[in-house]
Design a protein around this motif. Structure first.
Motif, PDB file in Angstrom:
ATOM      1  N   PHE A   1       0.872  -1.181   0.000  1.00  0.00           N
ATOM      2  CA  PHE A   1       0.000   0.000   0.000  1.00  0.00           C
ATOM      3  C   PHE A   1       0.906   1.227   0.000  1.00  0.00           C
ATOM      4  CE2 PHE A   1      -4.363  -1.240   1.456  1.00  0.00           C
ATOM      5  CZ  PHE A   1      -4.157  -2.593   1.662  1.00  0.00           C
ATOM      6  N   LEU A   2       0.777   2.060  -1.027  1.00  0.00           N
ATOM      7  CA  LEU A   2       1.514   3.327  -1.040  1.00  0.00           C
ATOM      8  C   LEU A   2       0.470   4.399  -1.315  1.00  0.00           C
ATOM      9  CD1 LEU A   2       4.365   4.728  -1.098  1.00  0.00           C
ATOM     10  CD2 LEU A   2       4.267   4.513  -3.577  1.00  0.00           C
ATOM     11  N   ARG A   3      -0.339   4.672  -0.306  1.00  0.00           N
ATOM     12  CA  ARG A   3      -1.542   5.462  -0.571  1.00  0.00           C
ATOM     13  C   ARG A   3      -1.498   6.807   0.155  1.00  0.00           C
ATOM     14  NH1 ARG A   3      -6.706   1.865   0.314  1.00  0.00           N
ATOM     15  NH2 ARG A   3      -6.126   2.209   2.494  1.00  0.00           N
ATOM     16  N   ASN A   4      -1.902   7.818  -0.593  1.00  0.00           N
ATOM     17  CA  ASN A   4      -2.065   9.161  -0.026  1.00  0.00           C
ATOM     18  C   ASN A   4      -0.800   9.726   0.606  1.00  0.00           C
ATOM     19  OD1 ASN A   4      -4.933   9.197  -0.697  1.00  0.00           O
ATOM     20  ND2 ASN A   4      -5.070   7.569   0.810  1.00  0.00           N
ATOM     21  N   VAL A   5       0.321   9.418  -0.002  1.00  0.00           N
ATOM     22  CA  VAL A   5       1.581  10.038   0.423  1.00  0.00           C
ATOM     23  C   VAL A   5       2.247  10.728  -0.759  1.00  0.00           C
ATOM     24  CG1 VAL A   5       2.901   7.854   0.206  1.00  0.00           C
ATOM     25  CG2 VAL A   5       3.777   9.697   1.634  1.00  0.00           C
ATOM     26  N   MET A   6       2.071  10.195  -1.972  1.00  0.00           N
ATOM     27  CA  MET A   6       2.722  10.825  -3.127  1.00  0.00           C
ATOM     28  C   MET A   6       2.153  12.209  -3.423  1.00  0.00           C
ATOM     29  SD  MET A   6       3.698   7.831  -5.786  1.00  0.00           S
ATOM     30  CE  MET A   6       2.089   7.083  -5.851  1.00  0.00           C
ATOM     31  N   ILE A   7       0.959  12.481  -2.888  1.00  0.00           N
ATOM     32  CA  ILE A   7       0.376  13.819  -3.077  1.00  0.00           C
ATOM     33  C   ILE A   7       1.255  14.919  -2.458  1.00  0.00           C
ATOM     34  CG2 ILE A   7      -2.117  13.414  -3.410  1.00  0.00           C
ATOM     35  CD1 ILE A   7      -2.432  13.411  -0.374  1.00  0.00           C
ATOM     36  N   TYR A   8       2.133  14.524  -1.540  1.00  0.00           N
ATOM     37  CA  TYR A   8       2.990  15.534  -0.896  1.00  0.00           C
ATOM     38  C   TYR A   8       4.329  15.712  -1.627  1.00  0.00           C
ATOM     39  CZ  TYR A   8      -0.440  14.772   2.697  1.00  0.00           C
ATOM     40  OH  TYR A   8      -1.634  14.660   3.356  1.00  0.00           O
ATOM     41  N   PHE A   9       4.540  14.917  -2.686  1.00  0.00           N
ATOM     42  CA  PHE A   9       5.845  14.915  -3.349  1.00  0.00           C
ATOM     43  C   PHE A   9       5.796  15.579  -4.724  1.00  0.00           C
ATOM     44  CE2 PHE A   9       6.536  10.526  -1.134  1.00  0.00           C
ATOM     45  CZ  PHE A   9       6.837  11.150   0.069  1.00  0.00           C
ATOM     46  N   ASP A  10       6.936  16.152  -5.143  1.00  0.00           N
ATOM     47  CA  ASP A  10       7.033  16.626  -6.526  1.00  0.00           C
ATOM     48  C   ASP A  10       7.462  15.454  -7.410  1.00  0.00           C
ATOM     49  OD1 ASP A  10       9.727  16.264  -6.137  1.00  0.00           O
ATOM     50  OD2 ASP A  10      10.271  18.374  -6.306  1.00  0.00           O
ATOM     51  N   LYS A  11       7.605  15.730  -8.707  1.00  0.00           N
ATOM     52  CA  LYS A  11       7.838  14.629  -9.642  1.00  0.00           C
ATOM     53  C   LYS A  11       9.149  13.884  -9.349  1.00  0.00           C
ATOM     54  CE  LYS A  11       7.876  13.461 -14.469  1.00  0.00           C
ATOM     55  NZ  LYS A  11       7.986  13.934 -15.834  1.00  0.00           N
ATOM     56  N   SER A  12      10.217  14.607  -9.036  1.00  0.00           N
ATOM     57  CA  SER A  12      11.485  13.890  -8.849  1.00  0.00           C
ATOM     58  C   SER A  12      11.462  13.057  -7.569  1.00  0.00           C
ATOM     59  CB  SER A  12      12.684  14.839  -8.901  1.00  0.00           C
ATOM     60  OG  SER A  12      12.684  15.676  -7.788  1.00  0.00           O
TER      61      SER A  12
ATOM     62  N   VAL B   1      10.844   7.638  -5.038  1.00  0.00           N
ATOM     63  CA  VAL B   1      10.062   6.792  -4.132  1.00  0.00           C
ATOM     64  C   VAL B   1       9.504   5.576  -4.883  1.00  0.00           C
ATOM     65  CG1 VAL B   1       7.905   6.733  -2.790  1.00  0.00           C
ATOM     66  CG2 VAL B   1       9.526   8.600  -2.471  1.00  0.00           C
ATOM     67  N   ILE B   2       9.000   5.803  -6.069  1.00  0.00           N
ATOM     68  CA  ILE B   2       8.378   4.681  -6.788  1.00  0.00           C
ATOM     69  C   ILE B   2       9.445   3.663  -7.201  1.00  0.00           C
ATOM     70  CG2 ILE B   2       8.298   5.477  -9.217  1.00  0.00           C
ATOM     71  CD1 ILE B   2       5.360   4.026  -7.291  1.00  0.00           C
ATOM     72  N   THR B   3      10.645   4.144  -7.531  1.00  0.00           N
ATOM     73  CA  THR B   3      11.737   3.222  -7.868  1.00  0.00           C
ATOM     74  C   THR B   3      12.107   2.399  -6.631  1.00  0.00           C
ATOM     75  OG1 THR B   3      12.548   4.813  -9.474  1.00  0.00           O
ATOM     76  CG2 THR B   3      14.094   3.102  -8.801  1.00  0.00           C
ATOM     77  N   ASN B   4      12.213   3.076  -5.488  1.00  0.00           N
ATOM     78  CA  ASN B   4      12.535   2.370  -4.236  1.00  0.00           C
ATOM     79  C   ASN B   4      11.475   1.340  -3.890  1.00  0.00           C
ATOM     80  OD1 ASN B   4      14.817   3.800  -3.730  1.00  0.00           O
ATOM     81  ND2 ASN B   4      13.902   5.215  -2.258  1.00  0.00           N
ATOM     82  N   VAL B   5      10.222   1.763  -3.973  1.00  0.00           N
ATOM     83  CA  VAL B   5       9.127   0.886  -3.550  1.00  0.00           C
ATOM     84  C   VAL B   5       8.994  -0.294  -4.521  1.00  0.00           C
ATOM     85  CG1 VAL B   5       6.613   0.761  -3.279  1.00  0.00           C
ATOM     86  CG2 VAL B   5       7.878   2.663  -2.280  1.00  0.00           C
TER      87      VAL B   5
END
Ligand SMILES: C[S@@+](CC[C@H](N)C(=O)[O-])C[C@H]1O[C@@H](n2cnc3c(N)ncnc32)[C@H](O)[C@@H]1O
Length: 292
Positions: free
Chosen positions: A231-242, A247-251
């Motif tokens: 679950f990677l939910r409702n956290v990427m909204i706080y991040f910019d594209k880079s 994060v997505i590469t790590n996850v």
């Protein structure tokens, strides 16, 4: 009537409150850069009031009158251990931790109807990345315990140490039960007694399958091992594209081949380089079996 001393104290308090109730653009920029480096969180200039609202009482507690002085305290404090503690405190204050049980319920329905059969009773590892206070992890635990007749384990991680403490305890205000189905409420939650009568506690048998630890999604997550479901939910909204890309590469590197990634319904991976993830349904991705 106030004594002269009290009047002096009051004047001092007013002066301090006055000084901590606004932040200059230049000082805001210091905090903005710092939280971006530390947690990947992008604060737009409209978030000045948020920074003031969340940090001002800490400044007053310390008797620090300006945001510039507090920033110096935060970053150049001599004792490294105390500096780390203060920095964690600011991360705790500046992260937004809203969550609730069975949030975005469609994901739980999907897991029950599409994944349990595919997993076929095999041991399963799940990860609530950005778990906040643990409701997401325990919602999944209730579902697994009731409907998945195999061995399973859930890891919850967050950058905020305070929410992890609450998550590990598994004690919540009674009001938070409203999204928990009645049958799970009866089976997995105990009402507090005496001074704790307004709380509910997740039963030990469920908590024993769930562990929480601190992790920053921007950094290497290799120590966590590999997962069947993330679950990677409702956290990427706080991040910019880079940051999102990092994060997505790590996850994705922590997903087993064929493993499932769930993101928030208002989030998207559009524009990111994540070819190894295949979109199955809106907000549901699968790591390709030949991804390595
Ligand atoms: C709004 S909550 C989402 C909770 C839950 N996933 C949900 O959907 O209900 C976002 C969480 O992300 C955490 N967070 C923010 N930046 C992070 C980072 N760089 N690494 C790990 N967690 C982070 C925050 O502390 C917060 O608890």
């Amino acid at each position: 009537m106030n004594s002269q001393g009290e009047q002096k104290d009051l004047a001092f308090v007013h002066q301090m409150v006055g000084q901590t109730s606004t932040i200059s653009d230049a000082d805001f920029e210091l905090y903005r850069n710092w939280i971006y480096q530390s947690a990947g969180i992008s604060l737009t200039p409209t978030k000045k009031a948020l920074v003031v609202g969340r940090l001002s009482s800490r400044l007053r507690e310390l008797g620090v009158t300006t945001y510039r002085d507090y920033f110096e305290y935060l970053t150049t404090f001599t004792n490294q251990q105390e500096r780390k503690l203060e920095q964690q405190r600011v991360i705790n204050l500046l992260t937004t931790n809203e969550t609730y049980f069975f949030r975005e319920e469609a994901h739980f329905t999907y897991i029950q109807h599409s994944l349990f059969a595919a997993w076929a009773g095999q041991p399963i590892r799940c990860w609530s990345a950005a778990s906040s206070t643990g409701e997401e992890a325990y919602s999944l635990a209730m579902l697994l315990d009731s409907h998945y007749p195999g061995r399973w384990q859930i890891v919850g991680t967050d950058i905020n140490s305070q929410v992890l403490h609450i998550a590990s305890q598994g004690i919540y205000p009674m009001l938070r039960h409203e999204h928990i189905p009645q049958v799970y409420l009866k089976k997995y939650c105990r009402k507090g007694i005496g001074s704790k009568q307004d709380t509910l506690k997740i039963v030990h048998s469920l908590r024993s399958h769930v562990k929480f630890e601190r992790a920053n999604l921007q950094r290497s997550l290799d120590d966590l091992g590999l997962f069947d479901l993330v679950f990677l939910r409702n956290v990427m909204i706080y991040f910019d594209k880079s940051t999102k890309q990092r994060v997505i590469t790590n996850v994705a590197s922590r997903l087993k081949n064929g493993g499932i990634l769930l993101i928030g319904h208002s989030e998207t991976l559009n524009g990111l380089d994540c070819n190894e993830l295949q979109l199955l349904q809106p907000s549901i991705y699968q790591k390709r079996s030949n991804a390595d």
